[in-house]
Design a protein around this motif. Structure first.
Motif, PDB file in Angstrom:
ATOM      1  N   GLN A 492      37.483  53.490  57.619  1.00 35.76           N
ATOM      2  CA  GLN A 492      36.527  54.260  56.828  1.00 35.76           C
ATOM      3  C   GLN A 492      35.405  53.371  56.299  1.00 35.76           C
ATOM      4  N   ASN A 495      33.128  52.696  59.169  1.00 32.56           N
ATOM      5  CA  ASN A 495      32.490  53.901  59.709  1.00 32.56           C
ATOM      6  C   ASN A 495      32.298  54.916  58.589  1.00 32.56           C
ATOM      7  N   GLN A 497      30.279  57.187  57.951  1.00 31.14           N
ATOM      8  CA  GLN A 497      29.886  58.548  58.313  1.00 31.14           C
ATOM      9  C   GLN A 497      31.024  59.338  58.940  1.00 31.14           C
TER      10      GLN A 497
END
Length: 651
Positions: A492, A495, A497
């Protein structure tokens, strides 16, 4: 000065039988086999070796046999005596996740998953215990595997010592085969028709594993063996050869499975000649690319690797192009039409052609992994070191290996990956990472035995200390879950998004919530009263509900809704009703249902079912002991039947 004890070898007389067996094995290796009590002599083979003509071939057949095979096969067919109890407190995103982590003996778990997941798994990857001659913690009790599991995990008294799996016992291969056989039989049932199985193994059991899988999956469904370089450097511990590689054995469920792909072809060239093909003449057209250098190459015979071809005309090259048409005689593998559509690349007149447009972007078949540094075990250790800042597992499989295999199997949207020897949790980590990379929503099921780790064991001390640091029980399953939690946070962070599934639901293997009738003959009256309630004391409504899901073949991540139905009495009692799968299953597990409330409860269930509008039939379930009498139970069933709910059950 060492004091001898009766246990010391020096204090015992020589084992003459063992010596005789060793001598026979040295002379005639085929004479010694495995028996129920250790090494055994094959009498029929002995007769043949001494020329006894009475030996017949009536029992000879191709296949793999060992002591206990019949029992192992029966074990796979024996129904499970357990259930899976939900553990939301150990889970991540319980309400929304579609991933599962199951603690327990994978043999029992595979049995329990049969109804809910048969024919639904796209990829199974397992890394079973390599048969090193040391103990491995899967000593199946053919009478009661759930009892065996509870003893191993300390949930009941009277734990027993795990059987040793040493080569000296004469059961070196037998124990391992008995462990693997029923698990593979059950695993096959879970695969989709286009499903793929990958098994990591070393050279100790690869021969037996191949034969075993041929029997379980069919030899026609064998795909191949991927040789993987597991280590960058050898440990130099082998006696005769270094050991830097292991293997991944690949099988498919049926012909419905697509070819295993190692990525897409994007560019390149192809050969034009093939040894043994009919020799014929083709024309190399003017304008073809020529990388052999400008100039004129005289007509004559030339070599293309081990093959020869003949220029029937002089080949003139100008500015890297063939200046005029040239006739060539050779064992062509392509026709003139294909030749005209391609441009030749020539190096020292070693002829090759460029690929056709329709050949680009085709799948490359799977091959060995000898130079991929993302698939070394050292990479797996580095990944865990980054997550735990400690060496909690030795030689874990790297994430890159699982991602490579999942890609090869073509695992796509919402498809399911199963690993029932989960270990450090690499498979779950790989699935989440791949989803984050491409926005997918693949799912995983991991199964791991809560095998204890011992702080007194040098190899397990770091793992045991880490469990203590977490405040968790000292076992491998706790480390599996912690790895997934940390991996999810890392994914998370990298990334931000990504809004996909990074959670997992935890279930734990235990005895069934439904009490089995097993009375004590010395006090039958007391046993009858004790069994008035069929539910085991201390089990929650959630425990019972998820056992119903397993028995009815529903996914353990199916949506579950709750609703309260008010009674008609003056006390204003409320009954909690559960709807599973939007009304496929409706259950009220209250311990007591008053006679006066039967009408209100029945109508409440009927009204909610109409709102949910399930696609198929609805099954309604209640506690049998909740009803005051048979009349109340009959009346509730009648109300439901009159409103289209015919399948009403009680526990």
């Amino acid at each position: 000065m060492k004091k001898l004890t009766p246990a010391d070898p020096e204090a015992r007389s020589d084992d003459l039988v063992a010596e005789n067996v060793a001598k026979l094995k040295a002379l005639f290796p085929e004479l010694i086999t495995e028996g129920p009590n250790g090494a055994a002599v094959n009498v029929d083979v002995l007769k043949q070796l001494v020329g006894d003509a009475t030996v017949t071939d009536c029992d000879e057949k191709y296949g793999l046999n060992w002591h206990g095979k019949r029992q192992a096969r029966q074990l796979a067919l024996t129904p499970s005596t357990g259930t899976l109890r939900p553990a939301p407190e150990d889970s991540v995103d319980w309400d929304t996740t579609q991933n599962l982590v199951i603690e327990g003996d994978n043999l029992e778990v595979l049995k329990l998953l049969q109804k809910s997941y048969a024919g639904k798994v796209k990829l199974i990857y397992i890394d079973p215990p390599y048969n090193t001659g040391k103990d491995f913690v899967y000593p199946d009790n053919f009478q009661d595997s759930i009892k065996n599991y509870l003893e191993l995990t300390g949930q009941v008294e009277g734990g027993r010592k795990i059987s040793s799996n040493t080569e000296a016992s004469g059961r070196f291969h037998t124990d391992w085969l008995n462990m693997m056989y029923p698990r593979l039989k059950l695993a096959r049932n879970l695969l989709r028709e286009d499903g793929v199985l990958f098994i990591s193994i070393d050279d100790g059991e690869i021969g037996h594993l191949r034969t075993l899988c041929d029997e379980v999956f069919g030899a026609e469904n064998f795909c191949g063996v991927i040789k993987r370089r597991a280590a960058r450097k050898t440990a130099f511990l082998r006696k005769r050869m270094t050991d830097m590689c292991d293997y991944v054995v690949a099988y498919v469920r049926s012909d419905a499975a697509a070819p295993l792909s190692a990525g897409q072809v994007s560019d390149g060239t192809r050969p034009v000649f093939n040894e043994g093909n009919t020799v014929s003449v083709r024309v190399l057209r003017s304008g073809a690319i020529a990388k052999c250098g400008d100039g004129t190459y005289n007509a004559g015979t030339y070599a293309a690797r081990s093959l020869s071809f003949e220029l029937l005309d002089d080949l003139k090259v100008t500015d890297g192009r063939v200046a005029r048409d040239v006739r060539i005689r050779g064992p062509w593998r392509i026709n003139q039409e294909t030749l005209d559509r391609t441009l030749f690349v020539t190096r020292n007149l070693g002829l090759r052609r460029t690929m056709l447009p329709e050949e680009l972007d085709q799948a490359k078949l799977l091959n060995d992994l000898l130079d991929d540094n993302t698939c070394y075990n050292e990479k797996g250790s580095e990944e865990l070191q980054q997550l735990f800042e400690a060496t909690v597992f030795n030689n874990p499989k790297p994430r890159g290996l699982i991602e490579y295999l999942a890609s090869a199997a073509g695992v796509k949207e919402k498809e399911l990956v199963l690993d029932f020897f989960a270990g450090s949790g690499t498979t779950g980590h790989a699935v989440m990472a791949q989803n984050a990379a491409d926005g997918g929503n693949r799912r995983y099921i991991l199964v791991q035995l809560p095998e204890p780790v011992d702080p007194e064991n040098k190899e397990q001390k770091v793992a045991a200390d880490f469990c203590d640091k977490l405040g968790k029980p000292r076992n491998i399953a706790e480390l599996t879950k912690e790895r997934l939690r940390r991996a999810a946070r890392k994914i998370q962070d990298e990334n931000p998004q990504f809004a996909g599934d990074l959670g997992f639901r935890v279930f734990k293997l235990d005895t069934s919530n439904i009490r089995a009738w097993n009375p004590k003959p010395d006090d039958l009256e007391a046993e009858l009263f004790a069994h008035q309630d069929h539910i085991v004391e201390g089990r929650s409504e959630a425990d019972i509900l998820y056992e119903l899901l397993l028995k009815l073949g529903l996914d353990l991540c199916v949506p579950i809704q709750e609703k309260e139905v008010k009674s008609q009495g003056t006390e204003g009692k409320k009954y909690t009703v559960y709807a599973v799968g939007y009304g496929v299953l409706i259950a009220c597990l209250s311990e007591e249902i008053a006679v006066d409330d039967v009408e209100a409860l029945g109508q409440g269930i009927v009204g909610w079912r109409k709102e949910l509008a399930p696609a198929g039939e609805t099954t309604c379930v209640f506690r049998d002991s909740a009803f005051a009498d048979d009349e109340a139970k009959t009346n509730l069933a009648a109300i439901l039947n009159q409103n289209g709910i015919a399948n009403v059950r009680s526990l």
